[in-house]
Design an enzyme around this catalytic site. Structure first.
Site, PDB file in Angstrom:
ATOM      1  CB  CYS A  93      -5.355 121.490 -10.291  1.00 54.65           C
ATOM      2  SG  CYS A  93      -5.863 122.054  -8.664  1.00 54.65           S
ATOM      3  CG  HIS A 343      -4.773 117.681  -5.698  1.00 56.17           C
ATOM      4  ND1 HIS A 343      -3.904 117.739  -6.759  1.00 56.17           N
ATOM      5  CD2 HIS A 343      -5.755 118.599  -5.966  1.00 56.17           C
ATOM      6  CE1 HIS A 343      -4.343 118.630  -7.633  1.00 56.17           C
ATOM      7  NE2 HIS A 343      -5.459 119.173  -7.170  1.00 56.17           N
TER       8      HIS A 343
END
Length: 390
Positions: A93, A343
């Site tokens: 991430c 995301h």
């Protein structure tokens, strides 16, 4: 480096662009990841007026792609000269933010005058993952291992439950924060605050020009109806967790002299970054630990931050980090965040930096801005910038 010792020749971010973020499996379904990123790189070059031959490197974060050096593939797709290489970063991430940090450090070291840096993710086209068993058959799996078994390697949602429970972040507060993110993103969309940073992308059903994650129909009552996902008596739900998204984002990093040549009178100067490791079972607090270390090293109080962008994978971890830092929520994700927009794993950290560039337009020179993100495996990254006149 204390505030008083800021370097006048620090690398500067002068331009940032991103694609719209589309819920995985929707508007950008079927668009390969390099074709998400290439229009962003092309737009940065066109809008800046930079000679493509001046680009020293393209540094790109990616988490679940097929490998093969996405940065190089996207650079060629964007029409950059064959002489421009490419480097792909995988910090899961945190990949997009770490790619920007790496580009800043390369510029700081004198490795080139200009860099394109960011991240991209097409969850919709991510390849299937498989491992060959002893009997020769292929076993497919959804995610890689992030930590040794003896340390524990929980799924992201399970780790979010742990963080929320240990830091006393109740369900009501998580739901309220999630609703805030959607409402702020909707307001930003309606008032055109995202328009200058968005690059249209050709999707299977036509050009995609706007994010499709923020939900107008979401209410506190609806959020309260979502059941816990990761624990029977838990507080983390689909409503206060982010959704998967496809998208790409990148920034132009230069030295101050090049920025002036491009007619860019203002930018965000790179003032440092920190990446730390934490317990993989409590990965959500990684960003706060990194930010605390970075701010202490730079002699900056959290109250001095004018704008903060923090990836909102789960509302619980955002609020836990906010409490740990003593951060004023009003400077955090002022126009919504990942809970609303989605995301796009390896792109999300770069989206945060693009958002800081956009938000900095309304801030006075000397303002301090922070981007931070928590990553799988127990990693946190934070990067500090200052709005400067060039």
């Amino acid at each position: 480096m204390p505030v008083s010792a800021r370097s006048a020749d620090a690398p500067v971010l002068v331009l940032g662009r991103r694609t719209p973020l589309a819920r995985a499996g929707t508007l950008l379904d079927g668009v390969p990841v390099h074709r998400l990123l290439a229009p962003v790189l092309r737009c940065l070059l066109e809008d800046s007026g930079l000679d493509p031959a001046q680009v020293a490197d393209v540094v790109v974060g990616n988490a679940v792609g097929a490998g093969g050096n996405l940065a190089r593939l996207a650079a060629l797709e964007a029409g950059l000269p064959l002489s421009v290489p490419g480097l792909t970063v995988d910090r899961q991430c945190g990949s997009g933010l770490d790619a920007v940090v790496l580009a800043c450090r390369l510029a700081q070291a004198g490795a080139g005058r200009a860099f394109l840096a960011g991240g991209a993710e097409s969850i919709s086209t991510a390849p299937l993952r498989g491992r060959r068993r002893e009997d020769g058959e292929v076993e497919f799996y959804r995610r890689v291992q992030f930590a040794p078994e003896h340390l524990g390697d929980p799924d992201m949602g399970e780790a979010a439950e742990t963080v929320a429970r240990e830091h006393g972040i109740d369900r009501e507060r998580q739901d309220a924060y999630a609703l805030r993110s959607h409402q702020r993103a909707l307001t930003a969309t309606e008032t055109g605050r995202f328009e200058a940073e968005l690059v249209p992308v050709a999707g299977p059903r036509g050009d995609v020009r706007a994010d499709n994650g923020p939900r107008r129909t979401l209410t506190a009552g609806l959020l309260a109806r979502f059941p816990p996902v990761f624990a029977t008596a838990g507080t983390v739900t689909a409503g206060n967790s982010c959704g998967d998204a496809d998208g790409a984002a990148a920034v132009l990093v230069t030295d101050p002299a090049t920025a002036r040549e491009l007619g860019r009178p203002k930018g965000l100067a790179f003032r440092g970054a920190a990446t730390v490791g934490v317990d993989p079972a409590r990965l959500g607090i990684g960003a706060a630990v990194a930010a605390r270390q970075l701010l202490a090293e730079r002699g900056v109080a959290v109250q001095e931050l004018a704008a903060v962008e923090f990836n909102e994978a789960f509302a619980g971890q955002v609020l836990a980090c906010t409490d740990l830092l003593g951060l004023d929520e009003e400077v955090l994700n002022a126009e919504g965040g990942t809970l609303a927009l989605g995301h796009a794993y390896g792109a999300s950290g770069a989206v945060s930096v693009v958002r800081l560039l956009a938000r900095s337009q309304a801030l006075p020179t000397g303002s301090l801005l922070l981007a931070m993100i928590s990553s799988a495996g127990g990693i946190g990254t934070a990067a500090l910038f200052e709005k400067v006149a060039l």
